[in-house]
Design an enzyme around this catalytic site. Sequence first.
Site, short mmCIF file in Angstrom:
data_model
loop_
_atom_site.label_atom_id
_atom_site.label_comp_id
_atom_site.label_asym_id
_atom_site.label_seq_id
_atom_site.Cartn_x
_atom_site.Cartn_y
_atom_site.Cartn_z
N PHE A 126 -0.55 -6.84 3.49
CA PHE A 126 0.41 -6.75 2.38
C PHE A 126 0.93 -8.17 2.07
O PHE A 126 2.12 -8.42 2.03
CB PHE A 126 1.58 -5.82 2.73
CG PHE A 126 1.17 -4.46 3.23
CD1 PHE A 126 0.90 -3.45 2.32
CD2 PHE A 126 1.05 -4.20 4.58
CE1 PHE A 126 0.52 -2.18 2.77
CE2 PHE A 126 0.67 -2.94 5.04
CZ PHE A 126 0.41 -1.93 4.14
N ASP A 175 -4.35 -7.63 0.46
CA ASP A 175 -3.41 -7.01 -0.48
C ASP A 175 -4.22 -6.17 -1.45
O ASP A 175 -5.41 -6.42 -1.66
CB ASP A 175 -2.61 -8.09 -1.23
CG ASP A 175 -1.30 -7.55 -1.79
OD1 ASP A 175 -0.23 -7.84 -1.22
OD2 ASP A 175 -1.34 -6.81 -2.81
N ALA A 230 -4.59 -1.58 2.52
CA ALA A 230 -4.48 -2.12 3.89
C ALA A 230 -4.98 -1.12 4.93
O ALA A 230 -5.62 -1.51 5.91
CB ALA A 230 -3.03 -2.51 4.16
N ARG A 267 9.25 -15.98 8.87
CA ARG A 267 8.02 -16.74 8.65
C ARG A 267 8.05 -18.04 9.44
O ARG A 267 7.04 -18.49 9.97
CB ARG A 267 7.86 -17.05 7.16
CG ARG A 267 7.62 -15.84 6.31
CD ARG A 267 7.22 -16.28 4.90
NE ARG A 267 7.23 -15.14 4.02
CZ ARG A 267 8.07 -14.99 3.00
NH1 ARG A 267 8.96 -15.92 2.73
NH2 ARG A 267 8.01 -13.92 2.26
N CYS A 291 11.20 -2.93 5.52
CA CYS A 291 12.33 -3.24 4.63
C CYS A 291 13.00 -1.96 4.14
O CYS A 291 13.78 -1.97 3.19
CB CYS A 291 11.88 -4.10 3.45
SG CYS A 291 10.58 -3.37 2.47
N1 SAH Z 1 4.58 -9.71 2.79
C1 SAH Z 1 4.95 -10.15 1.46
C2 SAH Z 1 5.71 -9.10 0.70
C3 SAH Z 1 5.00 -7.80 0.58
S1 SAH Z 1 5.35 -7.02 -0.92
C4 SAH Z 1 5.79 -11.42 1.54
O1 SAH Z 1 6.33 -11.73 2.60
O2 SAH Z 1 5.91 -12.12 0.53
C5 SAH Z 1 4.27 -5.71 -0.85
C6 SAH Z 1 2.83 -6.10 -1.18
O3 SAH Z 1 2.05 -5.03 -0.73
C7 SAH Z 1 2.55 -6.27 -2.65
O4 SAH Z 1 1.89 -7.51 -2.85
C8 SAH Z 1 1.61 -5.10 -3.00
O5 SAH Z 1 0.60 -5.48 -3.91
C9 SAH Z 1 1.02 -4.78 -1.68
N2 SAH Z 1 0.60 -3.39 -1.44
C10 SAH Z 1 1.26 -2.25 -1.72
N3 SAH Z 1 0.59 -1.18 -1.23
C11 SAH Z 1 -0.52 -1.66 -0.62
C12 SAH Z 1 -1.59 -1.07 0.11
N4 SAH Z 1 -1.66 0.26 0.28
N5 SAH Z 1 -2.54 -1.86 0.62
C13 SAH Z 1 -2.49 -3.21 0.45
N6 SAH Z 1 -1.50 -3.83 -0.22
C14 SAH Z 1 -0.51 -3.07 -0.75
#
Ligand code: SAH
Length: 401
Positions: free
Chosen positions: A232, A254, A281, A216, A341
């Site tokens: 996400f 999200d 997404a 980041r 991840c």
């Molecule tokens: N990028 C974030 C961590 C992502 S965790 C960070 O750096 O803090 C994964 C996230 O994806 C969660 O908030 C979850 O709600 C979201 N998520 C999971 N499947 C999804 C989808 N199909 N479309 C959009 N968001 C999604």
Amino acid sequence: MEPKTLELRKDEDRRLRAGHQWVFSNEVDVVRTPLTAFEPGEPVAIVAHGGKPLGTGYVNPRSLIAARLVSRDHEHPFTQASAGSLIVHRLKVALALRERLYPTPHYRLVFGESDGLPGLVVDRYGDVLVAQFTTAGIDRLRNEIVAALEKVLAPSCILLRNDVGVRELEGLERAVEVASGTLPDELEVVEDGLSFRVPARDGQKTGWFYDQRGNRELLGRFAKGARVLDLFSYYGGWGLRAAAAGASEVLCVDSSAPALAGVTRNAAANGLTVGVREGDAFEVLKELRAARERFDVVVCDPPAFIKKRKDHHAGLTAYHRINQMAMQVLSKDGLLVSCSCSHHLSREEHLSVVRAEARHIDRSAQIVAIGGQGFDHPVHPAIPETEYLKCLFARVLPGSF
Ligand code: SAH
């Protein structure tokens, strides 16, 4: 009381001697030391075929990973009576690394095997600690671990987020429990001058994704004046960083409404403005493309699409799709920050996803930075599973070269 002995089959001590900490069930000499004789999580002295001591650890006859070595010092077994001082020592060693690297107490304090405490994860949110026990051997030592954390860190609260799926592999139940102190409603994270609040009890995983911190920070260098899409986004770790670095506009996407409400609150608390859009997404990308929206930077940091080896094919396909769709909304000289991840997606495969999808839409990718997990998630050199996070900064140019 002395722990029982777990004897390995002939030559099966090699991996442990080379630095690994796991014993698989097929490596145990079950004639001499039947696994059925042990209780899940019981401390054991691990010995090579013939009886040469290898170290001390704990066993779980129900798990494919039948035992984990905790210390090569077989004089001090990992029993209820003597584990406490070893845990305190390991916590202090782990803390020393983090204190050297981070100006405020917000980081992953313990990263399992990599910090010599297999089965234990501890995240630190100021004076609140969130721990996760993923093995029966660690679960059995709940009280010793809580006492050791209190001794080393004197936290105001310790929350046990023992609600992860991997516990089932060890025959453990899922539960969330406040082990000491009073839990606030929210946890606070401070990252490079930005402050974030996330729900304490029911955030994703242990509440925050500390592993992406360094990446980041790097995003900040690319974000000035840019129109940024954060896919996400969770509570806005990436998006707010871009906004703070001078992005012209930021949109966080999200599927979780509470997370996006948190993005808006976190942005306001830091004097920033960030847009949010709730939805899947993949669907949102389709809509953005149809509306001819373009972004200078797209961050794509999804949850693990390959959680188990058997999901590899489906997961790989999902990585291809999301990366392709993300590239399709990039401006002419755009930057895709592509993350995975999933340990089961190799570095080579991840790179290949970006390469193939750029080719697919007849664009050229330049990898300008390769990031991994932060310093507070050290890699154990003998245990590949401890290395999991991949983050490619790919500049995606028009035309092919
Ligand atoms: N990028 C974030 C961590 C992502 S965790 C960070 O750096 O803090 C994964 C996230 O994806 C969660 O908030 C979850 O709600 C979201 N998520 C999971 N499947 C999804 C989808 N199909 N479309 C959009 N968001 C999604």
